[in-house]
Design an enzyme around this catalytic site. Structure first.
Site, short mmCIF file in Angstrom:
data_model
loop_
_atom_site.label_atom_id
_atom_site.label_comp_id
_atom_site.label_asym_id
_atom_site.label_seq_id
_atom_site.Cartn_x
_atom_site.Cartn_y
_atom_site.Cartn_z
N ASP A 17 17.55 34.27 -22.81
CA ASP A 17 18.98 34.52 -22.93
C ASP A 17 19.30 34.54 -24.43
OD1 ASP A 17 21.67 34.81 -22.16
OD2 ASP A 17 21.99 32.67 -22.44
N CYS B 24 3.53 1.65 2.71
CA CYS B 24 4.78 0.93 2.48
C CYS B 24 5.76 1.82 1.71
CB CYS B 24 4.52 -0.35 1.68
SG CYS B 24 3.44 -1.56 2.50
N ASP C 199 23.38 30.15 -16.55
CA ASP C 199 22.19 30.81 -16.02
C ASP C 199 21.53 30.02 -14.89
OD1 ASP C 199 22.36 32.91 -17.88
OD2 ASP C 199 21.41 31.68 -19.41
N ASP D 220 20.65 28.64 -21.30
CA ASP D 220 21.48 27.50 -21.69
C ASP D 220 21.70 26.52 -20.55
OD1 ASP D 220 23.31 28.75 -20.08
OD2 ASP D 220 24.61 29.41 -21.69
N CYS E 279 0.85 -1.19 0.00
CA CYS E 279 0.00 0.00 0.00
C CYS E 279 0.88 1.24 0.00
CB CYS E 279 -0.93 0.01 1.21
SG CYS E 279 -0.04 0.13 2.78
#
Length: 810
Positions: A498, A102, A692, A688, A99
């Site tokens: 960018d 778990c 950044d 990129d 379940c």
């Protein structure tokens, strides 16, 4: 006195008192020393709450294969990825799970292990994603830790996952078959009573039919209804409710009332309604199971399509070997029409490759000597010889798979909100059922309320839709790495772009070298190459072949440039302001500023200026369409770059971007986004992913340009798996469509319950009709969510790539 049950696994205790331990403030009996040890381990770790929240008993310990074999480096090459010098990560299939509690226990237990860096469990696929420090622990120790609390874990592979899914479907199908067969047989005995207009059916025959119906309904109750009753019993033991509670109450009450009427020889019986109700409920759940497994398989499609064998070359003779035996540096023959077994570089041959599985791009990509080949792509035309660079868990396909797995393991706010409403509605259903049953003095009215308004559709409305959307994004060439991204993407009002490496190709070329000091152009170029040899910035590639020496103590200043020592001289290369801080004078007047198509990079030392390099970079072919598509989607587009203001302005004018800023350092980009957010804007950042990273993290939602195994380290919410921006606008449309379907499903589920609740409470619908309505409600939600998986007619990469292949072959 009934025999005691093991508190951990639920089996009968043969020797009461032999294995006993205190748990949750009371002594508990166990069936064996293994269960006692597992329970003691769970309690010692502070996870006793597991026993209060589980909806099914745990599994008894079992003899398992040694975990140490998982530490074999050759075996680990297939499923363990390196993240840094000592970091490792892998996906594990969790077995012996009963379940959701778990899964919670395994997740919390793994996070407590020494050396663990990150652990998350996907509640839909029952998979754990773990990252650890190889200096502190080993994979075998993590698997042994999972086994210590009564479960098991294996390295993920498609075959094992498929076997587990088939086993789950087989059990569900058997329960459905027994319920359907029982419903048909019971209906056959109930049919004469429906046709009887009073007095024509002898009482002894009617009693015989009732007893036959009771006996035929018993297997349905005892076998097919096991999931409902097991979950509801665990809920009752721990004084809580779940979606199974009203279903189990309705079935049990209906059977009990019918059995009493059969024993008493008077009153109505509804064995046919009970059997049909169970059949419809299990039918709906079987369809839900199929939808969930299909969605999970679509997320795993990269791994499932990787080949199992490769043709490794020994000299020029090919030998068939398992893919996991390949190593970097091996030479592999890839015949036409076969899949590439690993990431690498073409050493010999010329062909084209279908990379649509990874990038979503339908057009075949030309491949010649020196070109990069991605594992999982298809070689279409001629045989190629591949020099292996990355194998197994280090390939781009594996990296993308880990990103998607990380997103699937998280729970978005929409899912958590739906769960809270479903739990609240369950309490309301129970209260109304009790009130209606008492008011009408008819238990069947209460049963109809319990069944008709079970909030299964409400609980399904969001997770099924989001899982399907994640799989659809992957087919468009974009990996969803954080579950919250779709919600934020749908609300985005502004997009910040960018320039270098995002709107442009990031392949800079040196157009001109302008000496500004005593050194000539060639000497300046060699110094620049030596400084930039330690940089990963796209600008550095323009100087890649010029270095004749390496800089001493190179230091990267993000967004500004590089600094280092060569032959005892301190040098800087980068922006004008960065170099001016070192030489403390302005550039000579002899320097002519570049036109708007050139990006200037300066070189200076502590005694003065040395040179200016003028670089060119081409716009991506799809950049103009991206900006137009974002504007048409209603977004405000911003261009923010660290490049020279004149270059940024020229790029913005060419693309029709009105808001732009140049010479912006990473800190300035953070301030730019913070200012937009301060105005109440929801900001999407596209960059990129390397330079950044802080800005991507600050934005409300971010997209990074992916590529290679480095994609695994990107911190963006979504990663483009190819080298194209075409998927961005499609992702925006998909996010809006997804959240619209989520709201539709949510609205439908609420509207259905709002109508079904009073109708059932008023006695207008019976249990059989209630079951049909509830099953139909859940089925409609699943079907509506499935609309996301269907691509538009012009967005079918497999069909397009196949057509391309045939046309070229012809």
């Amino acid at each position: 006195m009934p025999a005691a049950q093991c508190y951990h696994c639920g089996l009968l205790v043969a020797e009461p008192g032999r294995w006993r331990a205190p748990l949750l403030g009371a002594p508990r009996d166990f069936c064996c020393a293994g269960c006692e040890a597992v329970a003691g381990t769970i309690a010692a770790a502070g996870f006793e709450r597991y026993y209060e929240t589980r909806s099914a008993a745990g599994t008894a310990p079992a003899e398992l294969a040694p975990a140490e074999e998982l530490d074999d480096p050759q075996a680990q090459a297939q499923f363990v990825a390196a993240t840094g010098e000592h970091g490792r990560e892998a996906s594990l299939i969790l077995d012996r799970i009963r379940c959701a509690a778990c899964l919670w226990l395994v997740e919390q237990w793994l996070r407590r292990q020494p050396g663990i860096l990150r652990a998350s469990v996907n509640y839909a696929t029952r998979r754990a994603h773990v990252a650890w420090d190889a200096r502190s622990t080993k994979l075998s120790q993590l698997v042994a830790a999972v086994r210590a609390i009564g479960y098991d874990a294996y390295p993920w592979d498609p075959q094992r996952q498929g076997a587990m899914e088939r086993g789950e479907r087989r059990k569900a199908l058997w329960r459905l078959f027994v319920a359907g067969f029982g419903a048909m047989q019971v209906m056959m005995y109930a049919f004469p009573a429906y046709l009887d207009d009073g007095g024509t059916l002898p009482r002894d025959v009617e009693a015989l039919f009732r007893w036959a119906s009771l006996l035929l309904t018993l297997p349905v109750l005892l076998f097919s209804c096991t999931p409902f009753f097991a979950a509801a019993w665990q809920d009752a033991r721990h004084r809580r409710i779940s979606l199974d509670t009203p279903i189990a109450l309705g079935i049990a009450a209906g059977f009990g009332a019918s059995a009493w009427a059969t024993l008493a020889g008077s009153g109505a019986v509804y064995f046919d309604s009970i059997a049909m109700l169970v059949f419809l409920l299990l039918g709906a759940r079987y369809l839900e199971l199929g939808a969930r497994q299909r969605a999970a398989r679509s997320l795993d499609r990269l791994a499932r399509w990787m080949p199992s064998f490769a043709l490794r070359l020994a000299g020029e003779a090919p030998h068939k070997v398992a893919v996991h035996l390949l190593a970097p540096g091996d030479r592999v023959l890839v015949p036409a029409g076969e899949r590439v077994p690993a990431d690498g570089v073409v050493e010999r041959g010329a062909s084209s490759a279908d990379e649509s599985l990874l990038t979503g791009e339908a057009r075949p990509v030309r491949k010649a000597a020196g070109a990069r080949l991605v594992g999982g792509s298809v070689n279409l035309e001629q045989p190629l010889v591949l020099r292996v660079m990355r194998v197994g868990a280090e390939t781009q396909a594996a990296a993308i798979g880990r990103l998607v797995e990380r997103a699937a393991a998280a729970r978005p706010r929409a899912v958590a909100g739906a769960d809270r409403i479903a739990r609240s509605l369950t309490w309301l259903v129970l209260a109304v059922a009790a009130a209606a049953g008492l008011y009408w003095q008819d238990p069947w009215v209460a049963i109809a309320v319990l069944v008709a308004t079970c909030p299964c559709a409400l609980a399904l409305a969001t997770p099924v839709t989001l899982t399907a959307a994640s799989a659809r994004l992957l087919s468009l060439g974009m990996a969803l790495t954080r579950a919250r991204a779709l919600e934020a993407l749908e609300r985005a009002t502004d997009v910040v772009l960018d320039k270098t490496g995002t709107l442009t190709e990031g392949r800079f070329a040196l157009a001109r070298t302008v000496p500004l000091g005593a050194l000539d152009a060639q000497a300046c170029l060699q110094l620049a190459g030596a400084l930039e040899s330690a940089s990963r910035h796209p600008l550095a590639r323009a100087f890649g072949g010029a270095a004749t020496a390496a800089a001493v103590d190179p230091l990267s200043c993000p967004g500004r440039g590089m600094e280092g020592s060569i032959d005892g001289r301190r040098l800087r290369i980068g922006s004008e302001s960065f170099c001016r801080e070192l030489c403390e004078v302005a550039p000579p007047r002899a320097f002519v500023p570049p036109d708007a198509s050139h990006t200037p990079v300066f070189l200076a030392c502590s005694t003065g200026w040395l040179a200016a390099f003028l670089l060119t970079d081409r716009l991506r072919p799809e950049a103009r369409g991206l900006v137009a598509g974002l504007r048409n989607a209603g977004l405000h587009v911003h261009l923010v770059s660290g490049d020279q203001p004149a270059v940024v302005e020229a790029c913005a004018r060419r693309l029709g971007i009105e808001c732009f800023a140049g010479a912006v350092a990473p800190e300035g980009k953070l301030e730019y986004i913070a200012r937009l957010q301060g105005e109440g804007r929801v900001v999407l950042m596209i960059g990129d992913g390397l330079n950044d990273a802080p800005v991507l993290a600050r934005a409300d939602v971010s997209i990074a340009m992916g590529g290679g195994a480095d994609a695994a380290q990107l911190q963006a919410d979504l990663v483009l798996t190819g080298d194209s921006l075409r998927g961005v606008v499609a992702a925006m449309r998909l996010a809006r469509r997804t959240m619209r379907i989520v709201r539709q499903n949510f609205g439908w589920a609420l509207a259905y319950n709002a109508l079904a609740l009073p109708a059932a409470a008023a006695g207008w619908i019976g249990p059989w009709e209630a079951a049909l309505g509830m099953a139909a409600s859940s089925f409609i939600v699943v079907l509506n969510a499935g609309r996301i998986s269907a691509p538009a007619r012009d967005q079918r990469p497999w069909k397009a790539s196949t057509s391309s292949y045939r046309s070229q072959s012809a």
